[in-house]
Design a protein around this motif. Structure first.
Motif, PDB file in Angstrom:
ATOM      1  N   VAL A   1       4.726   7.287 -46.354  1.00  0.00           N
ATOM      2  CA  VAL A   1       4.579   8.297 -47.402  1.00  0.00           C
ATOM      3  C   VAL A   1       5.930   8.579 -48.061  1.00  0.00           C
ATOM      4  CG1 VAL A   1       4.036  10.724 -47.872  1.00  0.00           C
ATOM      5  CG2 VAL A   1       2.543   9.363 -46.378  1.00  0.00           C
ATOM      6  N   ILE A   2       6.947   8.829 -47.265  1.00  0.00           N
ATOM      7  CA  ILE A   2       8.277   9.128 -47.805  1.00  0.00           C
ATOM      8  C   ILE A   2       8.827   7.935 -48.576  1.00  0.00           C
ATOM      9  CG2 ILE A   2      10.685   9.589 -47.182  1.00  0.00           C
ATOM     10  CD1 ILE A   2       8.896  12.040 -47.035  1.00  0.00           C
ATOM     11  N   GLU A   3       8.652   6.755 -48.018  1.00  0.00           N
ATOM     12  CA  GLU A   3       9.154   5.531 -48.672  1.00  0.00           C
ATOM     13  C   GLU A   3       8.581   5.380 -50.077  1.00  0.00           C
ATOM     14  OE1 GLU A   3       8.339   0.751 -48.249  1.00  0.00           O
ATOM     15  OE2 GLU A   3       8.204   2.016 -46.461  1.00  0.00           O
ATOM     16  N   ASN A   4       7.294   5.668 -50.228  1.00  0.00           N
ATOM     17  CA  ASN A   4       6.662   5.488 -51.524  1.00  0.00           C
ATOM     18  C   ASN A   4       6.940   6.637 -52.490  1.00  0.00           C
ATOM     19  OD1 ASN A   4       5.027   2.896 -51.502  1.00  0.00           O
ATOM     20  ND2 ASN A   4       4.423   3.813 -49.544  1.00  0.00           N
ATOM     21  N   ILE A   5       7.191   7.819 -51.979  1.00  0.00           N
ATOM     22  CA  ILE A   5       7.650   8.909 -52.844  1.00  0.00           C
ATOM     23  C   ILE A   5       9.023   8.559 -53.419  1.00  0.00           C
ATOM     24  CG2 ILE A   5       8.422  11.320 -52.892  1.00  0.00           C
ATOM     25  CD1 ILE A   5       6.250  11.934 -50.828  1.00  0.00           C
ATOM     26  N   LYS A   6       9.869   7.991 -52.592  1.00  0.00           N
ATOM     27  CA  LYS A   6      11.194   7.565 -53.060  1.00  0.00           C
ATOM     28  C   LYS A   6      11.072   6.431 -54.076  1.00  0.00           C
ATOM     29  CE  LYS A   6      13.880   8.869 -48.944  1.00  0.00           C
ATOM     30  NZ  LYS A   6      14.658   8.366 -47.787  1.00  0.00           N
ATOM     31  N   LYS A   7      10.095   5.561 -53.874  1.00  0.00           N
ATOM     32  CA  LYS A   7       9.932   4.399 -54.751  1.00  0.00           C
ATOM     33  C   LYS A   7       9.665   4.819 -56.192  1.00  0.00           C
ATOM     34  CE  LYS A   7       7.784   0.815 -53.153  1.00  0.00           C
ATOM     35  NZ  LYS A   7       6.737  -0.135 -52.687  1.00  0.00           N
ATOM     36  N   VAL A   8       8.987   5.965 -56.370  1.00  0.00           N
ATOM     37  CA  VAL A   8       8.695   6.438 -57.729  1.00  0.00           C
ATOM     38  C   VAL A   8       9.664   7.545 -58.160  1.00  0.00           C
ATOM     39  CG1 VAL A   8       6.269   5.793 -57.576  1.00  0.00           C
ATOM     40  CG2 VAL A   8       6.959   8.104 -56.899  1.00  0.00           C
ATOM     41  N   ASN A   9      10.765   7.684 -57.412  1.00  0.00           N
ATOM     42  CA  ASN A   9      11.857   8.613 -57.769  1.00  0.00           C
ATOM     43  C   ASN A   9      11.410  10.076 -57.835  1.00  0.00           C
ATOM     44  OD1 ASN A   9      13.820   6.488 -58.125  1.00  0.00           O
ATOM     45  ND2 ASN A   9      12.825   6.013 -60.077  1.00  0.00           N
ATOM     46  N   LEU A  10      10.639  10.501 -56.822  1.00  0.00           N
ATOM     47  CA  LEU A  10      10.176  11.888 -56.787  1.00  0.00           C
ATOM     48  C   LEU A  10      10.520  12.578 -55.462  1.00  0.00           C
ATOM     49  CD1 LEU A  10       6.634  11.654 -58.448  1.00  0.00           C
ATOM     50  CD2 LEU A  10       8.707  12.639 -59.437  1.00  0.00           C
ATOM     51  N   TYR A  11      11.445  12.031 -54.707  1.00  0.00           N
ATOM     52  CA  TYR A  11      11.731  12.586 -53.385  1.00  0.00           C
ATOM     53  C   TYR A  11      12.183  14.041 -53.473  1.00  0.00           C
ATOM     54  CZ  TYR A  11      13.628  13.243 -48.711  1.00  0.00           C
ATOM     55  OH  TYR A  11      13.885  13.736 -47.452  1.00  0.00           O
ATOM     56  N   GLU A  12      12.973  14.375 -54.478  1.00  0.00           N
ATOM     57  CA  GLU A  12      13.464  15.754 -54.609  1.00  0.00           C
ATOM     58  C   GLU A  12      12.325  16.735 -54.887  1.00  0.00           C
ATOM     59  OE1 GLU A  12      14.642  13.128 -56.176  1.00  0.00           O
ATOM     60  OE2 GLU A  12      16.608  12.882 -55.223  1.00  0.00           O
ATOM     61  N   LEU A  13      11.176  16.230 -55.324  1.00  0.00           N
ATOM     62  CA  LEU A  13      10.033  17.092 -55.651  1.00  0.00           C
ATOM     63  C   LEU A  13       8.914  16.997 -54.616  1.00  0.00           C
ATOM     64  CD1 LEU A  13       9.725  16.317 -59.484  1.00  0.00           C
ATOM     65  CD2 LEU A  13      10.991  18.168 -58.387  1.00  0.00           C
ATOM     66  N   LYS A  14       9.207  16.436 -53.448  1.00  0.00           N
ATOM     67  CA  LYS A  14       8.135  16.157 -52.481  1.00  0.00           C
ATOM     68  C   LYS A  14       7.413  17.412 -52.005  1.00  0.00           C
ATOM     69  CE  LYS A  14      11.247  15.941 -48.451  1.00  0.00           C
ATOM     70  NZ  LYS A  14      10.731  17.115 -47.752  1.00  0.00           N
ATOM     71  N   ASP A  15       8.072  18.579 -52.031  1.00  0.00           N
ATOM     72  CA  ASP A  15       7.442  19.818 -51.571  1.00  0.00           C
ATOM     73  C   ASP A  15       6.916  20.672 -52.721  1.00  0.00           C
ATOM     74  OD1 ASP A  15       8.036  19.280 -48.831  1.00  0.00           O
ATOM     75  OD2 ASP A  15      10.111  19.897 -49.200  1.00  0.00           O
ATOM     76  N   LYS A  16       6.970  20.145 -53.930  1.00  0.00           N
ATOM     77  CA  LYS A  16       6.505  20.885 -55.102  1.00  0.00           C
ATOM     78  C   LYS A  16       5.000  20.688 -55.279  1.00  0.00           C
ATOM     79  CE  LYS A  16       7.968  21.605 -59.928  1.00  0.00           C
ATOM     80  NZ  LYS A  16       8.688  22.864 -59.694  1.00  0.00           N
ATOM     81  N   MET A  17       4.313  21.729 -55.771  1.00  0.00           N
ATOM     82  CA  MET A  17       2.879  21.623 -56.028  1.00  0.00           C
ATOM     83  C   MET A  17       2.638  20.709 -57.225  1.00  0.00           C
ATOM     84  SD  MET A  17       1.294  23.359 -53.778  1.00  0.00           S
ATOM     85  CE  MET A  17       1.570  24.654 -52.551  1.00  0.00           C
ATOM     86  N   ILE A  18       1.641  19.818 -57.113  1.00  0.00           N
ATOM     87  CA  ILE A  18       1.409  18.877 -58.204  1.00  0.00           C
ATOM     88  C   ILE A  18       0.908  19.587 -59.465  1.00  0.00           C
ATOM     89  CG2 ILE A  18       1.005  16.936 -56.660  1.00  0.00           C
ATOM     90  CD1 ILE A  18      -1.992  17.244 -57.218  1.00  0.00           C
ATOM     91  N   SER A  19       0.360  20.775 -59.307  1.00  0.00           N
ATOM     92  CA  SER A  19      -0.092  21.540 -60.476  1.00  0.00           C
ATOM     93  C   SER A  19       1.074  22.017 -61.328  1.00  0.00           C
ATOM     94  CB  SER A  19      -0.926  22.743 -60.027  1.00  0.00           C
ATOM     95  OG  SER A  19      -0.201  23.537 -59.100  1.00  0.00           O
ATOM     96  N   GLU A  20       2.296  21.914 -60.794  1.00  0.00           N
ATOM     97  CA  GLU A  20       3.486  22.344 -61.528  1.00  0.00           C
ATOM     98  C   GLU A  20       4.237  21.168 -62.169  1.00  0.00           C
ATOM     99  OE1 GLU A  20       5.850  24.438 -58.689  1.00  0.00           O
ATOM    100  OE2 GLU A  20       4.266  25.866 -58.178  1.00  0.00           O
ATOM    101  N   LEU A  21       3.704  19.960 -62.027  1.00  0.00           N
ATOM    102  CA  LEU A  21       4.393  18.773 -62.522  1.00  0.00           C
ATOM    103  C   LEU A  21       4.009  18.449 -63.961  1.00  0.00           C
ATOM    104  CD1 LEU A  21       3.989  16.370 -59.455  1.00  0.00           C
ATOM    105  CD2 LEU A  21       5.887  17.922 -59.953  1.00  0.00           C
ATOM    106  N   SER A  22       4.869  17.699 -64.619  1.00  0.00           N
ATOM    107  CA  SER A  22       4.535  17.173 -65.941  1.00  0.00           C
ATOM    108  C   SER A  22       3.536  16.031 -65.783  1.00  0.00           C
ATOM    109  CB  SER A  22       5.797  16.658 -66.638  1.00  0.00           C
ATOM    110  OG  SER A  22       6.283  15.488 -65.982  1.00  0.00           O
ATOM    111  N   GLY A  23       2.918  15.626 -66.900  1.00  0.00           N
ATOM    112  CA  GLY A  23       1.958  14.531 -66.840  1.00  0.00           C
ATOM    113  C   GLY A  23       2.577  13.248 -66.332  1.00  0.00           C
ATOM    114  N   GLY A  24       3.813  12.972 -66.750  1.00  0.00           N
ATOM    115  CA  GLY A  24       4.490  11.766 -66.301  1.00  0.00           C
ATOM    116  C   GLY A  24       4.803  11.781 -64.826  1.00  0.00           C
ATOM    117  N   GLN A  25       5.247  12.931 -64.332  1.00  0.00           N
ATOM    118  CA  GLN A  25       5.530  13.056 -62.892  1.00  0.00           C
ATOM    119  C   GLN A  25       4.250  12.915 -62.084  1.00  0.00           C
ATOM    120  OE1 GLN A  25       7.363  16.938 -63.113  1.00  0.00           O
ATOM    121  NE2 GLN A  25       9.439  16.097 -62.965  1.00  0.00           N
ATOM    122  N   LEU A  26       3.174  13.510 -62.564  1.00  0.00           N
ATOM    123  CA  LEU A  26       1.899  13.436 -61.853  1.00  0.00           C
ATOM    124  C   LEU A  26       1.390  11.995 -61.787  1.00  0.00           C
ATOM    125  CD1 LEU A  26      -0.248  15.167 -60.476  1.00  0.00           C
ATOM    126  CD2 LEU A  26      -1.378  15.409 -62.687  1.00  0.00           C
TER     127      LEU A  26
END
Length: 253
Positions: free
Chosen positions: A118-143
């Motif tokens: 899970v962590i490896e693939n979050i890093k792969k899409v450059n979102l590790y710093e946002l791993k604890d953020k709610m997806i409802s708070e993300l931009s469309g591109g981040q989502l």
């Protein structure tokens, strides 16, 4: 190998897909193109066994319709267009859903290996710093990148993508396609994506399936399929000369 033979499928008893056949080999990136309403998304849903189909869809010789849902999830992953978010999970929790097909029981916890994936693939899409953020708070591109990471964590044999570059700026469009290309080649997997941008199709696809009115019109390399006369016939526009004209404007800048 994915073998699709004489597929018919649709909704409410009406066939949208009509007699489509295509074979996709492991390590291949296939792009499906065609005008709006030609059946591209319906074909993806048929391959994912989300809607019923007539004909045959086989993965490595095994009929898709005979697979139970959990086993199928280890074979095929579908990333659809973003519509609406109903549950405010974190980025980490959303990506972790990709590992559930591999759990031994409904109430099993993720193993250390699962968590590392899970962590490896979050890093792969450059979102590790946002791993604890709610997806409802993300931009469309981040989502969009979160859902891609979830598909990577699922690690199916085939990834199906319905307009995966929606909501992404140009930099992240290219990064996403490069990630998918590397994933397919390095792991001997299959990627099938619906794309509207024919420039990205030229860049990404090993082969192209052109559809119109629910039928397969042409299949082969992008050079063979995206030829001037066929594009004009299907889209009603001289796309090649239009793009060359735009290129001339770049040369002036």
């Amino acid at each position: 190998m994915l073998e699709i033979k004489n597929i018919y499928s649709g909704y409410d008893g009406i066939d949208i897909i009509k007699d489509v056949s295509v074979t996709v080999n492991r390590g291949e990136n296939l792009c499906i193109v065609g005008p709006n309403g030609c059946g591209k998304s319906t074909l993806l849903k048929s391959i994912a066994n989300i809607i019923d189909y007539r004909g045959s869809i086989k993965i490595d010789g095994k009929e898709m319709s005979s697979m139970d849902r959990k086993y199928l999830a280890t074979k095929v992953g579908l990333m659809s267009q973003i519509s609406q978010i109903y549950f405010p999970y974190t980025v980490y929790d959303t990506v972790a859903f990709g590992r559930y097909p591999y759990l031994k029981g409904v109430f099993s916890d993720l193993s250390i290996e699962d968590k590392n994936i899970v962590i490896e693939n979050i890093k792969k899409v450059n979102l590790y710093e946002l791993k604890d953020k709610m997806i409802s708070e993300l931009s469309g591109g981040q989502l969009q990148r979160v859902f891609l990471a979830r598909i990577f964590a699922q690690n199916p044999d085939i990834i199906l993508l319905d307009e995966p570059t929606n909501h992404l700026d140009l930099k992240h469009q290219i990064e996403l396609l490069e990630n998918l290309n590397s994933w397919a080649k390095q792991n001997n997997k299959i990627v099938i994506g619906v794309l509207h941008d024919l420039n990205l199709v030229q860049y990404f696809a090993d082969n192209v399936l052109m559809m119109n009115k629910g039928q397969a019109i042409s299949y082969g390399s992008s050079k063979d399929v995206l030829n001037e006369s066929l594009l004009k016939e299907i889209y009603g526009l001289d796309i090649k000369n239009f793009m060359l004209e735009i290129l001339k404007r770049w040369e002036v800048v």
